[in-house]
Design a protein around this motif. Structure first.
Motif, PDB file in Angstrom:
ATOM      1  N   THR A 155     -36.900  27.743   1.897  1.00 14.31           N
ATOM      2  CA  THR A 155     -35.669  26.964   2.010  1.00 14.31           C
ATOM      3  C   THR A 155     -35.006  27.199   3.364  1.00 14.31           C
ATOM      4  O   THR A 155     -34.879  28.329   3.813  1.00 14.31           O
ATOM      5  CB  THR A 155     -34.709  27.357   0.876  1.00 14.31           C
ATOM      6  N   GLY A 156     -34.630  26.103   3.990  1.00  9.69           N
ATOM      7  CA  GLY A 156     -33.883  26.183   5.240  1.00  9.69           C
ATOM      8  C   GLY A 156     -32.406  26.156   4.891  1.00  9.69           C
ATOM      9  O   GLY A 156     -31.829  27.136   4.447  1.00  9.69           O
ATOM     10  N   HIS A 157     -31.794  24.978   5.059  1.00  5.41           N
ATOM     11  CA  HIS A 157     -30.413  24.848   4.638  1.00  5.41           C
ATOM     12  C   HIS A 157     -30.331  24.637   3.131  1.00  5.41           C
ATOM     13  O   HIS A 157     -31.301  24.250   2.481  1.00  5.41           O
ATOM     14  CB  HIS A 157     -29.760  23.642   5.312  1.00  5.41           C
ATOM     15  N   LEU A 158     -29.139  24.861   2.644  1.00  5.71           N
ATOM     16  CA  LEU A 158     -28.777  24.447   1.302  1.00  5.71           C
ATOM     17  C   LEU A 158     -27.389  23.832   1.442  1.00  5.71           C
ATOM     18  O   LEU A 158     -26.702  24.055   2.446  1.00  5.71           O
ATOM     19  CB  LEU A 158     -28.758  25.629   0.321  1.00  5.71           C
ATOM     20  N   LEU A 162     -30.734  32.610   5.463  1.00  7.54           N
ATOM     21  CA  LEU A 162     -30.430  31.677   6.556  1.00  7.54           C
ATOM     22  C   LEU A 162     -29.002  31.156   6.475  1.00  7.54           C
ATOM     23  O   LEU A 162     -28.182  31.433   7.328  1.00  7.54           O
ATOM     24  CB  LEU A 162     -31.405  30.498   6.549  1.00  7.54           C
ATOM     25  N   HIS A 163     -28.721  30.384   5.429  1.00  5.08           N
ATOM     26  CA  HIS A 163     -27.428  29.704   5.370  1.00  5.08           C
ATOM     27  C   HIS A 163     -26.722  30.023   4.061  1.00  5.08           C
ATOM     28  O   HIS A 163     -27.367  30.247   3.044  1.00  5.08           O
ATOM     29  CB  HIS A 163     -27.620  28.195   5.480  1.00  5.08           C
ATOM     30  N   THR A 164     -25.380  30.009   4.104  1.00  4.12           N
ATOM     31  CA  THR A 164     -24.603  30.332   2.912  1.00  4.12           C
ATOM     32  C   THR A 164     -23.603  29.216   2.632  1.00  4.12           C
ATOM     33  O   THR A 164     -23.013  28.655   3.556  1.00  4.12           O
ATOM     34  CB  THR A 164     -23.879  31.680   3.104  1.00  4.12           C
ATOM     35  N   ASN A 214     -28.229  20.651  22.018  1.00  2.46           N
ATOM     36  CA  ASN A 214     -26.991  20.578  21.231  1.00  2.46           C
ATOM     37  C   ASN A 214     -27.297  20.837  19.756  1.00  2.46           C
ATOM     38  O   ASN A 214     -27.191  19.959  18.913  1.00  2.46           O
ATOM     39  CB  ASN A 214     -26.352  19.205  21.436  1.00  2.46           C
ATOM     40  N   HIS A 215     -27.670  22.069  19.468  1.00  2.79           N
ATOM     41  CA  HIS A 215     -28.057  22.416  18.096  1.00  2.79           C
ATOM     42  C   HIS A 215     -26.881  22.956  17.293  1.00  2.79           C
ATOM     43  O   HIS A 215     -26.699  22.609  16.133  1.00  2.79           O
ATOM     44  CB  HIS A 215     -29.199  23.445  18.123  1.00  2.79           C
ATOM     45  N   GLY A 216     -26.058  23.806  17.902  1.00  2.00           N
ATOM     46  CA  GLY A 216     -24.977  24.470  17.163  1.00  2.00           C
ATOM     47  C   GLY A 216     -23.788  23.556  16.958  1.00  2.00           C
ATOM     48  O   GLY A 216     -22.662  23.850  17.339  1.00  2.00           O
ATOM     49  N   PRO A 238     -29.277  36.692  13.625  1.00  2.00           N
ATOM     50  CA  PRO A 238     -28.649  35.945  12.536  1.00  2.00           C
ATOM     51  C   PRO A 238     -28.744  34.436  12.768  1.00  2.00           C
ATOM     52  O   PRO A 238     -28.896  33.989  13.892  1.00  2.00           O
ATOM     53  CB  PRO A 238     -27.196  36.410  12.566  1.00  2.00           C
ATOM     54  N   HIS A 239     -28.648  33.689  11.696  1.00  2.00           N
ATOM     55  CA  HIS A 239     -28.822  32.227  11.809  1.00  2.00           C
ATOM     56  C   HIS A 239     -27.534  31.509  11.383  1.00  2.00           C
ATOM     57  O   HIS A 239     -26.739  31.127  12.217  1.00  2.00           O
ATOM     58  CB  HIS A 239     -30.032  31.811  10.979  1.00  2.00           C
ATOM     59  N   GLY A 240     -27.293  31.362  10.070  1.00  2.00           N
ATOM     60  CA  GLY A 240     -26.073  30.679   9.645  1.00  2.00           C
ATOM     61  C   GLY A 240     -24.848  31.570   9.830  1.00  2.00           C
ATOM     62  O   GLY A 240     -24.951  32.800   9.862  1.00  2.00           O
ATOM     63  N   ASP A 270     -26.682  29.792  17.880  1.00  2.00           N
ATOM     64  CA  ASP A 270     -27.332  29.225  16.704  1.00  2.00           C
ATOM     65  C   ASP A 270     -26.273  28.524  15.855  1.00  2.00           C
ATOM     66  O   ASP A 270     -25.384  27.877  16.376  1.00  2.00           O
ATOM     67  CB  ASP A 270     -28.109  30.320  15.959  1.00  2.00           C
ATOM     68  N   LEU A 271     -26.326  28.715  14.550  1.00  2.00           N
ATOM     69  CA  LEU A 271     -25.442  27.933  13.696  1.00  2.00           C
ATOM     70  C   LEU A 271     -24.032  28.497  13.672  1.00  2.00           C
ATOM     71  O   LEU A 271     -23.818  29.659  13.997  1.00  2.00           O
ATOM     72  CB  LEU A 271     -26.023  27.886  12.292  1.00  2.00           C
ATOM     73  N   GLY A 272     -23.124  27.693  13.219  1.00  2.00           N
ATOM     74  CA  GLY A 272     -21.737  28.114  13.192  1.00  2.00           C
ATOM     75  C   GLY A 272     -20.922  27.354  12.175  1.00  2.00           C
ATOM     76  O   GLY A 272     -21.461  26.647  11.318  1.00  2.00           O
ATOM     77  N   HIS A 282     -29.557  17.454  13.140  1.00  2.00           N
ATOM     78  CA  HIS A 282     -29.580  18.666  12.302  1.00  2.00           C
ATOM     79  C   HIS A 282     -28.406  18.787  11.341  1.00  2.00           C
ATOM     80  O   HIS A 282     -28.609  19.095  10.175  1.00  2.00           O
ATOM     81  CB  HIS A 282     -29.676  19.922  13.178  1.00  2.00           C
ATOM     82  N   HIS A 283     -27.178  18.594  11.848  1.00  2.00           N
ATOM     83  CA  HIS A 283     -26.045  18.983  10.998  1.00  2.00           C
ATOM     84  C   HIS A 283     -25.010  17.879  10.874  1.00  2.00           C
ATOM     85  O   HIS A 283     -24.169  17.713  11.751  1.00  2.00           O
ATOM     86  CB  HIS A 283     -25.398  20.259  11.557  1.00  2.00           C
ATOM     87  N   PRO A 284     -25.079  17.127   9.779  1.00  2.00           N
ATOM     88  CA  PRO A 284     -24.041  16.135   9.552  1.00  2.00           C
ATOM     89  C   PRO A 284     -22.734  16.805   9.136  1.00  2.00           C
ATOM     90  O   PRO A 284     -22.751  17.849   8.471  1.00  2.00           O
ATOM     91  CB  PRO A 284     -24.602  15.285   8.405  1.00  2.00           C
TER      92      PRO A 284
END
Ligand code: K7E
Ligand code: CUA
Length: 638
Positions: free
Chosen positions: A419-422, A369-371, A152-154, A303-305, A220-222, A103-105
Motif C-alpha cells: 500500500t502506498g497512500h491511503l 508511509l502515510h497516515t 513538484n511532488h510535495g 520519512p515519507h508522509g 517529500d510529503l507534507g 500525485h496529490h489531489p
C-alpha cells in the motif's frame, strides 16, 4: 544487510509476508461485505472518490461505496474521450506538454472543511498545479512550470481557507532554472524550494506568491496545519545527505533526516515587509536571513508522509525505513520555537530539539508511509512493506501505553499488496466523515483476470466504523493512484448543463441565421451549431494554406446531450457539452474532402450527424455555388 536491501527483499516477498492475514470469507462475511458496498442499479453512491491518476496525467472519479469508476477528468494529458487537448482553450492550458504526473489531489477548504468548490492537483513531472472546478468537473487552469521549482511532488497542500497551495520540491537544481553546474557540486550549487501558490478566493485563479529557498534536500510529503498549528506547514525529506548519485545507497546513510516546519504566515509577512529578493519574477525568502520562517526537526529514517490530524495538534511522520511513526506535538513545537529549544542549526536554520517536540514513536510495523485520521482519536497508517493498514491510537496515551506504545497499536488489516497512500474520508479536514478508508496498493499481483505483464493498481475499501477494520471490496484502476480525496456527494452541486445565458463566448451562435463561413484573407472562420442530429453548416469550403478556425456551439439545453466534432485525418476531436462553445484552429495542408462527424452517440440519427470540409488545392479557385460556399464577410448557410 542494509535496510534498503531488506526493503527490496520484502517487496519481492510480497504475498509471503503478511500482516495478520484475514481469513474471513465465510458465506456470512461475503454477504455482509457485498451488501455494504453494493449500490443497486438506479441507486447512487454516497461519496466521490477523486483519485490522482499518476503519470496518466488524469484524475479518476469513482463512487464510494461501490468503488465503481464513474468518470475521468483529464488534466495534464490530452484525452479524446472528452475532446480535451484538441480545442484551443485546453491546448493552450497544456502548452508544450502532453503528460504530467498527478500525485496529490486536494479539495478546497473553508474553515478547514471541504467547501466543494475546487480540486487542485500537482504535476510532479513538469512543476505545475492545476485547478479542477467542481461545478463542471473540468480542468480550468494549469499554472506552471513554476519558476525556481523542479519536481513538484510535495504538493498540493491547501491551507485552512484555501489562501495558498503549498508546494515543495522533490529535486534540486542550480537556480534560477537554466543555470548549469556540475552535479558533483550539488551541496554548494543546487537548491530546493518551498512555494506558496496564492489562490484568488473568488475565482480560484492561482499565481505564484512567494518562495522559500532551502538546502538541496529531497522534500517529500507534507501537510498543512489547523487549530494550534494554524498557519504552519510540514514536509519530510529523504536526502539530508545531499547525495547526487547512487541515491538508493547514498541518500539512506543517516539515521535521521531533517524535516521542514514552515510558518507560511511569517513567509507572507516577510515578503510584505520587503525581506525577499526577486529571482525569475518571484520574491524569494532566504530563511537564514529571515528568522522565524523555517525550522527543521530531525526524524528517522527517510520519512515519507507527514500528516496533521483533524485537531491540528498531532503531526505524524511515517519513517519509510524505520518501523515506527513519529508523533510530534505541535503545542510543544510552538513552545520550542518560542523558547528557542534548539539542538543546533543547519545553514542558519534552527533545528528543534527532537526530545522537546516528540510525543512518541509508535511501533506500527515495516514500511509506514502515510497516515490518515477518523476524527475520533484514531490514526490509520499504510504499510508498504508489511502490506497492511495499521489502526492506532493518537495521544493522549495512558501511562501503560506510554511505557509500551505497542499497546497503542489496535488493529491491522492485510492489503494486497504494498500500500502506498491511503485515504480516510475527510481526514485532512477538522471534521472527517470517517466511515470509509481506501487503501491504494501498488501491486495487484495477479488478483484479477490476467491482462498480461502490465497490471493495474488495486484499491481496497475498508470499513472503519467498528473497533476492527473490515475489508469489504476491491477494484482496479489505470496507473496510478497515489493520493485521493473523498467528498460527500451532498457537499457539492455540479451544473447539469451550461445555461445559454451564461455562455459569454463571443463566438457562440444559437440559431442558424448566425452560423456560417467567413473568409478574411487566408483565414476562414466558421460558426457552427450542433443539435440532435445535425451540424449547421454541414459543409465548409476552404483552400490549402488557409487557417481554419471553427467555433462549435452545442445549442442543446438538455443534460447529457453531448455532441462531438471529429474531423477525419486532421487530428481533431472536440466534444461539446450542452450550452458550451469550443473552438479549434488548424492550418490546412492537404487538399481533399474531409468528412466530419459527431463522435458522441446522441440520437437515433447520430450516425447521420455529419458534414464535409472541402479543401481545394492551392491552384483551385475558391469554391463556387451552394449555400454553404465560402463568401467574403457574410453569413452563409441560410
Ligand atoms: Cu507516497 Cu507521490 Cu504521495 Cu505515491 S507518494 S505513494
Ligand atoms: Cu451528435 Cu452524435
Amino acid at each position: 544487510m542494509k535496510i534498503i536491501e531488506i526493503l527490496t527483499l520484502a517487496t519481492v516477498a510480497i504475498g509471503l509476508t503478511s500482516c495478520g492475514r484475514q481469513g474471513g470469507t465465510s458465506a456470512a462475511d461475503r454477504t455482509a461485505n457485498a451488501l455494504a458496498s453494493y449500490v443497486a442499479p438506479g441507486e447512487k453512491d454516497e461519496y466521490y472518490l477523486f483519485y490522482s491518476g499518476g503519470h496518466s496525467g488524469q484524475v479518476f472519479v469513482a463512487g464510494i461505496p461501490s468503488l465503481r469508476h464513474i468518470s475521468t477528468i483529464p488534466v495534464f494529458a490530452p484525452y479524446p474521450g472528452t475532446g480535451y487537448g484538441f480545442d484551443e482553450e485546453s491546448k493552450k492550458m497544456l502548452g508544450d506538454f502532453t503528460w504530467g504526473d498527478v500525485h496529490h489531489p486536494a479539495l478546497s477548504q473553508t474553515d478547514s472543511k471541504y467547501d466543494g468548490r475546487w480540486l487542485f492537483v500537482n504535476d510532479n513531472a513538469n512543476n505545475r498545479i492545476a485547478r479542477i472546478d467542481l461545478r463542471d468537473f473540468k480542468t480550468h487552469q494549469i499554472l506552471g512550470p513554476i519558476p525556481n521549482s523542479i519536481g513538484n511532488h510535495g504538493s498540493s497542500f491547501v491551507t485552512e481557507n484555501t489562501e495558498y497551495i503549498l508546494c515543495a520540491t522533490r529535486f534540486s537544481v542550480p537556480l534560477p532554472k537554466g543555470r548549469v553546474a556540475d552535479p558533483k557540486d550539488y551541496e554548494k550549487e543546487f537548491n530546493g524550494m518551498v512555494s506558496g501558490i496564492k489562490v484568488d478566493p473568488k475565482t480560484g485563479e492561482m499565481k505564484v506568491g512567494w518562495q522559500i529557498l532551502t538546502p538541496p534536500f529531497d522534500w517529500d510529503l507534507g501537510s498543512t496545519g489547523k487549530g494550534p498549528s494554524s498557519g504552519w506547514a510540514f514536509w519530510t525529506s529523504y536526502n539530508t545527505e545531499m547525495a547526487h548519485d547512487l541515491m538508493e545507497v547514498n541518500s539512506t546513510q543517516k539515521d535521521r533526516d531533517l524535516c521542514a516546519i514552515v510558518d507560511w504566515r511569517a513567509a507572507e509577512k516577510a515578503v510584505a515587509d520587503g525581506k525577499a529578493a526577486m529571482m525569475d519574477g518571484v520574491p524569494i525568502i532566504d530563511p537564514a536571513k529571515v528568522p522565524g520562517v523555517l525550522y527543521f526537526v530531525s526524524i528517522g529514517k527517510s520519512p515519507h508522509g507527514f500528516d496533521t490530524d483533524p485537531t491540528g495538534k498531532w503531526v505524524v511522520a511515517g519513517g519509510k525505513l524505520q518501523p515506527a511513526t513519529t508523533v510530534l506535538n505541535f503545542e510543544k513545537v510552538l513552545a520550542a520555537v518560542n523558547n528557542k529549544t534548539f539542538e543546533g542549526d543547519f545553514r542558519g536554520i534552527p533545528i528543534l530539539k527532537y526530545e522537546a517536540v516528540v510525543e512518541g514513536e509508535v511501533p506500527v510495523g515495516l514500511g509506514p508511509l502515510h497516515t490518515q485520521f477518523d476524527g475520533k482519536g484514531f490514526a490509520y497508517t499504510s504499510m508498504f512493506i508489511d502490506s497492511c493498514i495499521v489502526k492506532w491510537k493518537l495521544p493522549p496515551w495512558t501511562d501503560a501505553e506510554k511505557k509500551d506504545l505497542n499497546k497503542a497499536v489496535l488493529d491491522k488489516v492485510q492489503t494486497h499488496f504494498s500500500t502506498g497512500h491511503l485515504v480516510v474520508a475527510g481526514s485532512d479536514t477538522k471534521n472527517p466523515y470517517g466511515k470509509w478508508l481506501v487503501a491504494m496498493n501498488k501491486l495487484s499481483a495477479g488478483r484479477h483476470i490476467n491482462v498480461g505483464p502490465s497490471e493495474p493498481e488495486s484499491s481496497q475499501l475498508i470499513d472503519i466504523t467498528g473497533n476492527k477494520m473490515k475489508m469489504v471490496a476491491e477494484s482496479y484502476t489505470e496507473p496510478e493512484p497515489h493520493f485521493a480525496q473523498i467528498l460527500k456527494v451532498s457537499d457539492v452541486q455540479p451544473n447539469e448543463i451550461y445555461p445559454k445565458d451564461e455562455n459569454k463566448n463571443p463566438n457562440a451562435v444559437w440559431d442558424k441565421d448566425a452560423t456560417g463561413v467567413t473568409r478574411t484573407g487566408n483565414q476562414v472562420v466558421v460558426k457552427v451549431t450542433a443539435i440532435r442530429s445535425r451540424f449547421t453548416p454541414d459543409r465548409i469550403d476552404a483552400n490549402v494554406g488557409d487557417d481554419l478556425i471553427v467555433h462549435v456551439t452545442n445549442i442543446e439545453q438538455t443534460r447529457d446531450m453531448i455532441h462531438g466534432f471529429g474531423l477525419i485525418e486532421q487530428n481533431i476531436n472536440m466534444v461539446i457539452d450542452p450550452g458550451e462553445t469550443k473552438t479549434f484552429h488548424i492550418k490546412l495542408k492537404k487538399p481533399g474532402v474531409f468528412p466530419f462527424y459527431c463522435t458522441n452517440f446522441c440520437s437515433a440519427l447520430h450516425q447521420e450527424m455529419q458534414g464535409y470540409l472541402v479543401v481545394h488545392g492551392s491552384n483551385t479557385t475558391t469554391a463556387t455555388g451552394g449555400a454553404n460556399a465560402v463568401s467574403d464577410s457574410s453569413s452563409a448557410a441560410k
